[in-house]
Design an enzyme around this catalytic site. Structure first.
Site, PDB file in Angstrom:
ATOM      1  N   ASP A   1      15.034 -27.652  46.672  1.00  0.00           N
ATOM      2  CA  ASP A   1      15.868 -26.691  45.922  1.00  0.00           C
ATOM      3  C   ASP A   1      16.164 -25.371  46.633  1.00  0.00           C
ATOM      4  O   ASP A   1      15.984 -24.292  46.043  1.00  0.00           O
ATOM      5  CB  ASP A   1      15.211 -26.409  44.559  1.00  0.00           C
ATOM      6  CG  ASP A   1      15.104 -27.652  43.682  1.00  0.00           C
ATOM      7  OD1 ASP A   1      15.568 -28.715  44.116  1.00  0.00           O
ATOM      8  OD2 ASP A   1      14.552 -27.554  42.568  1.00  0.00           O
TER       9      ASP A   1
ATOM     10  N   ASP B   1      18.472 -29.182  42.363  1.00  0.00           N
ATOM     11  CA  ASP B   1      18.404 -29.148  40.918  1.00  0.00           C
ATOM     12  C   ASP B   1      19.864 -29.255  40.485  1.00  0.00           C
ATOM     13  O   ASP B   1      20.720 -28.521  41.006  1.00  0.00           O
ATOM     14  CB  ASP B   1      17.785 -27.798  40.507  1.00  0.00           C
ATOM     15  CG  ASP B   1      17.027 -27.854  39.197  1.00  0.00           C
ATOM     16  OD1 ASP B   1      16.462 -28.917  38.864  1.00  0.00           O
ATOM     17  OD2 ASP B   1      16.989 -26.817  38.499  1.00  0.00           O
TER      18      ASP B   1
ATOM     19  N   HIS C   1      21.932 -29.758  37.129  1.00  0.00           N
ATOM     20  CA  HIS C   1      22.002 -29.905  35.676  1.00  0.00           C
ATOM     21  C   HIS C   1      23.432 -29.986  35.139  1.00  0.00           C
ATOM     22  O   HIS C   1      24.305 -29.235  35.594  1.00  0.00           O
ATOM     23  CB  HIS C   1      21.331 -28.704  35.002  1.00  0.00           C
ATOM     24  CG  HIS C   1      19.878 -28.537  35.331  1.00  0.00           C
ATOM     25  ND1 HIS C   1      18.958 -29.555  35.215  1.00  0.00           N
ATOM     26  CD2 HIS C   1      19.171 -27.448  35.762  1.00  0.00           C
ATOM     27  CE1 HIS C   1      17.762 -29.099  35.560  1.00  0.00           C
ATOM     28  NE2 HIS C   1      17.861 -27.831  35.901  1.00  0.00           N
TER      29      HIS C   1
ATOM     30  N   HIS D   1      21.232 -22.521  34.935  1.00  0.00           N
ATOM     31  CA  HIS D   1      21.143 -22.498  36.400  1.00  0.00           C
ATOM     32  C   HIS D   1      21.514 -23.848  36.980  1.00  0.00           C
ATOM     33  O   HIS D   1      21.431 -24.871  36.295  1.00  0.00           O
ATOM     34  CB  HIS D   1      19.710 -22.122  36.840  1.00  0.00           C
ATOM     35  CG  HIS D   1      18.694 -23.144  36.441  1.00  0.00           C
ATOM     36  ND1 HIS D   1      18.160 -23.223  35.177  1.00  0.00           N
ATOM     37  CD2 HIS D   1      18.128 -24.169  37.135  1.00  0.00           C
ATOM     38  CE1 HIS D   1      17.312 -24.233  35.104  1.00  0.00           C
ATOM     39  NE2 HIS D   1      17.270 -24.825  36.282  1.00  0.00           N
TER      40      HIS D   1
ATOM     41  N   LYS E   1      18.276 -33.919  40.977  1.00  0.00           N
ATOM     42  CA  LYS E   1      17.320 -34.079  39.882  1.00  0.00           C
ATOM     43  C   LYS E   1      17.722 -33.200  38.715  1.00  0.00           C
ATOM     44  O   LYS E   1      18.470 -32.227  38.899  1.00  0.00           O
ATOM     45  CB  LYS E   1      15.903 -33.763  40.354  1.00  0.00           C
ATOM     46  CG  LYS E   1      15.753 -32.358  40.873  1.00  0.00           C
ATOM     47  CD  LYS E   1      14.415 -32.189  41.541  1.00  0.00           C
ATOM     48  CE  LYS E   1      14.203 -30.755  41.913  1.00  0.00           C
ATOM     49  NZ  LYS E   1      14.306 -29.833  40.792  1.00  0.00           N
TER      50      LYS E   1
ATOM     51  N   CYS F   1       8.991 -26.714  40.960  1.00  0.00           N
ATOM     52  CA  CYS F   1       9.476 -27.933  41.601  1.00  0.00           C
ATOM     53  C   CYS F   1       8.666 -28.348  42.825  1.00  0.00           C
ATOM     54  O   CYS F   1       8.448 -29.537  43.041  1.00  0.00           O
ATOM     55  CB  CYS F   1      10.957 -27.803  41.907  1.00  0.00           C
ATOM     56  SG  CYS F   1      11.895 -27.773  40.360  1.00  0.00           S
TER      57      CYS F   1
HETATM   58  C1  VGL Z   1      13.013 -25.026  39.081  1.00  0.00           C
HETATM   59  C2  VGL Z   1      12.750 -24.061  37.036  1.00  0.00           C
HETATM   60  C3  VGL Z   1      13.803 -24.774  36.534  1.00  0.00           C
HETATM   61  C4  VGL Z   1      12.538 -25.117  40.503  1.00  0.00           C
HETATM   62  C5  VGL Z   1      14.065 -25.755  38.608  1.00  0.00           C
HETATM   63  O1  VGL Z   1      13.308 -25.524  41.390  1.00  0.00           O
HETATM   64  O2  VGL Z   1      11.363 -24.779  40.749  1.00  0.00           O
HETATM   65  N1  VGL Z   1      12.347 -24.183  38.288  1.00  0.00           N
HETATM   66  N2  VGL Z   1      14.462 -25.622  37.328  1.00  0.00           N
HETATM   67 ZN    ZN Z   2      16.242 -26.599  36.632  1.00  0.00          ZN
END
Ligand code: VGL
Ligand code: ZN
Length: 232
Positions: free
Chosen positions: A26, A64, A66, A99, A124, A169
């Protein structure tokens, strides 16, 4: 396909293939200072990733990813704020600001990250009603991102994990890697954390240590002989 061939290691008179993969978690704009879910000094790890890329047989990255209205967003739950906890389909879920919306600027990887040496990117958090902190599986351990299968197909036996955020993550990815039987290393200076509750970062390191992961600094991967005190 990986660009570099696996290195052969002589073990007991038989040549075995030892494939090591770098897993970049990420490294996306929303986790950088100024982003929607900023990790303090998150941008500092981008140059660590760039330095390590040439030293690996195989490099994978996660994003990430979404859909709008994702169940991990506080905005999807009436009267809730980021930092609140809800029950999401039977699982404890921290709520976050919106996010990493699929294809949005915040979901793109940091512009300075060298993209060419990345063999494959895994998404993911695509299921709207389930979060996925780990690079391998969703939080219910039902669905796979395809990463474990990909590593297996390529004969990877050791993973070196780094990225954002160490207390979410990265930690979940590391613990899954150990469970999958991979020799698991965390690149210590390649990670930064959120510390939503102060102490979360320290707890994450302790939890990973208890699980049996090995810690390594980027420098040791770049100059293995030197860091063992030998002549380079
Ligand atoms: C993450 C919170 C929500 C991360 C992803 O990449 O650590 N943290 N989504
Ligand atoms: Zn996330």
């Amino acid at each position: 396909m990986p660009r570099r061939s696996a290195s052969s290691v002589r073990t007991g008179g038989v040549f075995e293939v030892a494939m090591k993969a770098l897993v970049l978690v990420d490294l996306q704009n929303d986790f950088m200072p100024g982003g929607a879910l900023a990790v303090p000094a998150g941008n500092a790890v981008v140059e660590v990733a760039n330095r390590l890329l040439p030293h690996f047989d195989l490099v994978v990255a996660t994003q990430d990813w979404h859909p709008p209205g994702h169940g991990s967003f506080a905005s999807s739950h009436e009267g809730k704020n980021p930092g609140d906890i809800v029950d999401l389909n039977g699982l404890r879920q921290e709520l976050w600001p919106d996010h990493c919306i699929q294809n949005g600027a915040g979901a793109a990887c940091h512009r300075d990250l060298s993209r060419k040496p990345i063999d494959r990117v895994f998404h993911k958090g695509t299921n709207p009603s389930l979060d996925s902190y780990s690079a391998f599986f969703d939080n219910a351990h039902r669905g796979s991102t395809g990463l474990s299968e990909y590593l297996k197909e390529n004969g990877v036996t050791a993973v070196y994990i780094m990225g954002l955020a160490i207390d979410y993550c990265v930690k979940f990815s590391v613990l899954d890697a150990v469970r999958l039987g991979l020799e698991t290393y965390v690149v210590t200076d390649g990670c930064r954390g959120i510390d939503l509750n102060p102490g979360d970062i320290d707890k994450a390191w302790e939890e990973m240590h208890r699980a049996g992961v090995k810690l390594v600094e980027a420098e040791a991967l770049e100059h293995p002989a030197k860091s063992r005190g030998e002549d380079a």
